[in-house]
Design a protein around this motif. Structure first.
Motif, mmCIF file in Angstrom:
data_model
loop_
_atom_site.group_PDB
_atom_site.id
_atom_site.type_symbol
_atom_site.label_atom_id
_atom_site.label_comp_id
_atom_site.label_asym_id
_atom_site.label_seq_id
_atom_site.Cartn_x
_atom_site.Cartn_y
_atom_site.Cartn_z
ATOM 1 N N ARG A 135 -5.550 -7.211 -3.597
ATOM 2 C CA ARG A 135 -4.961 -6.335 -2.578
ATOM 3 C C ARG A 135 -4.840 -7.003 -1.209
ATOM 4 N NH1 ARG A 135 -4.771 -0.837 -4.068
ATOM 5 N NH2 ARG A 135 -3.473 -0.700 -2.221
ATOM 6 N N GLU A 180 -8.728 4.197 -4.985
ATOM 7 C CA GLU A 180 -9.587 3.116 -5.460
ATOM 8 C C GLU A 180 -10.212 2.400 -4.269
ATOM 9 O OE1 GLU A 180 -9.012 -1.166 -7.810
ATOM 10 O OE2 GLU A 180 -7.271 0.093 -7.403
ATOM 11 N N VAL A 196 0.859 -1.175 0.000
ATOM 12 C CA VAL A 196 0.000 0.000 0.000
ATOM 13 C C VAL A 196 0.896 1.226 0.000
ATOM 14 C CG1 VAL A 196 -1.761 1.250 1.271
ATOM 15 C CG2 VAL A 196 -1.795 -1.232 1.248
ATOM 16 N N SER A 197 0.697 2.104 -0.979
ATOM 17 C CA SER A 197 1.586 3.260 -1.080
ATOM 18 C C SER A 197 1.047 4.483 -0.349
ATOM 19 C CB SER A 197 1.854 3.588 -2.548
ATOM 20 O OG SER A 197 0.642 3.870 -3.214
ATOM 21 N N THR A 198 -0.219 4.509 -0.060
ATOM 22 C CA THR A 198 -0.782 5.612 0.721
ATOM 23 C C THR A 198 -1.591 5.041 1.868
ATOM 24 O OG1 THR A 198 -2.812 5.702 -0.604
ATOM 25 C CG2 THR A 198 -0.979 7.109 -1.319
ATOM 26 N N SER A 250 -7.812 2.897 -1.128
ATOM 27 C CA SER A 250 -6.359 3.029 -1.148
ATOM 28 C C SER A 250 -5.932 3.459 -2.544
ATOM 29 C CB SER A 250 -5.713 1.688 -0.788
ATOM 30 O OG SER A 250 -4.315 1.789 -0.821
ATOM 31 N N ASP A 251 -5.039 4.414 -2.601
ATOM 32 C CA ASP A 251 -4.562 4.933 -3.885
ATOM 33 C C ASP A 251 -5.721 5.379 -4.778
ATOM 34 O OD1 ASP A 251 -1.896 4.417 -3.148
ATOM 35 O OD2 ASP A 251 -2.071 2.344 -3.834
#
Length: 165
Positions: A80, A54, A3-5, A51-52
């Motif tokens: 995910r 979406e 997860v980038s954010t 997340s991101d």
């Protein structure tokens, strides 16, 4: 996938139902799940996990377990999973339920969810047989009062100690 954010959580609305049905692995083969999703959204118990930018999952938090908070569902899209989103969603529900008892359940066969619950300081609280054939439902409990750490080392130990007593 990492997860980038930080995930964002918010109440689902009717406009989200079709998307939730698409990402829910059971809803695609069981029409009752689609009805459940619609009912959860209408009752304002369904929270989205974004997340991101979406929507990648959802969870359902009710007060249906003997008047206590109950996590009825945690569903993260297959692509995910194992990216800490389920943990983040459960932690969000713990924060929403601060100061009160929080319960949830999962099948004995669902080891990933059992590990997630133990990791988020839930402790085993019993089981119910005969809901699903040969797959007892394990009940878990959380409280922020500091005494909620599980006394067993993992799901297999609990399942072995509780099955068919």
């Amino acid at each position: 996938m990492v997860v980038s954010t930080q995930p964002r959580f918010y109440l689902a609305s009717e406009q989200h139902v079709d998307h939730l049905v698409q990402l829910d692995t059971l809803a695609q083969r069981d029409p009752k799940r689609e009805e459940d999703i619609k009912a959860w959204v209408e009752a304002r118990n369904c929270y989205l996990c974004e997340s991101d930018g979406e929507v990648v999952g959802y969870g359902v938090l009710t007060r249906s377990f003997f008047g206590h908070a109950f996590i009825e569902m945690v569903m993260i899209s297959e692509k995910r999973r194992r990216s800490s989103l389920g943990t983040a969603l459960v932690s969000y529900f713990q924060a929403l339920s601060q100061g009160s008892k929080l319960f949830t359940s999962t099948n004995t066969s669902n080891l990933p969810m059992q590990y997630l619950l133990l990791k988020t300081a839930f402790k085993p609280s019993g089981y119910i047989e005969n809901l699903d054939p040969d797959d007892p439902e394990l009940i878990f409990f959380y409280t922020d009062a500091g005494d909620a750490h599980a006394s067993c080392s993992g799901p297999n130990e609990y399942a072995a100690s509780s099955s068919h007593k």
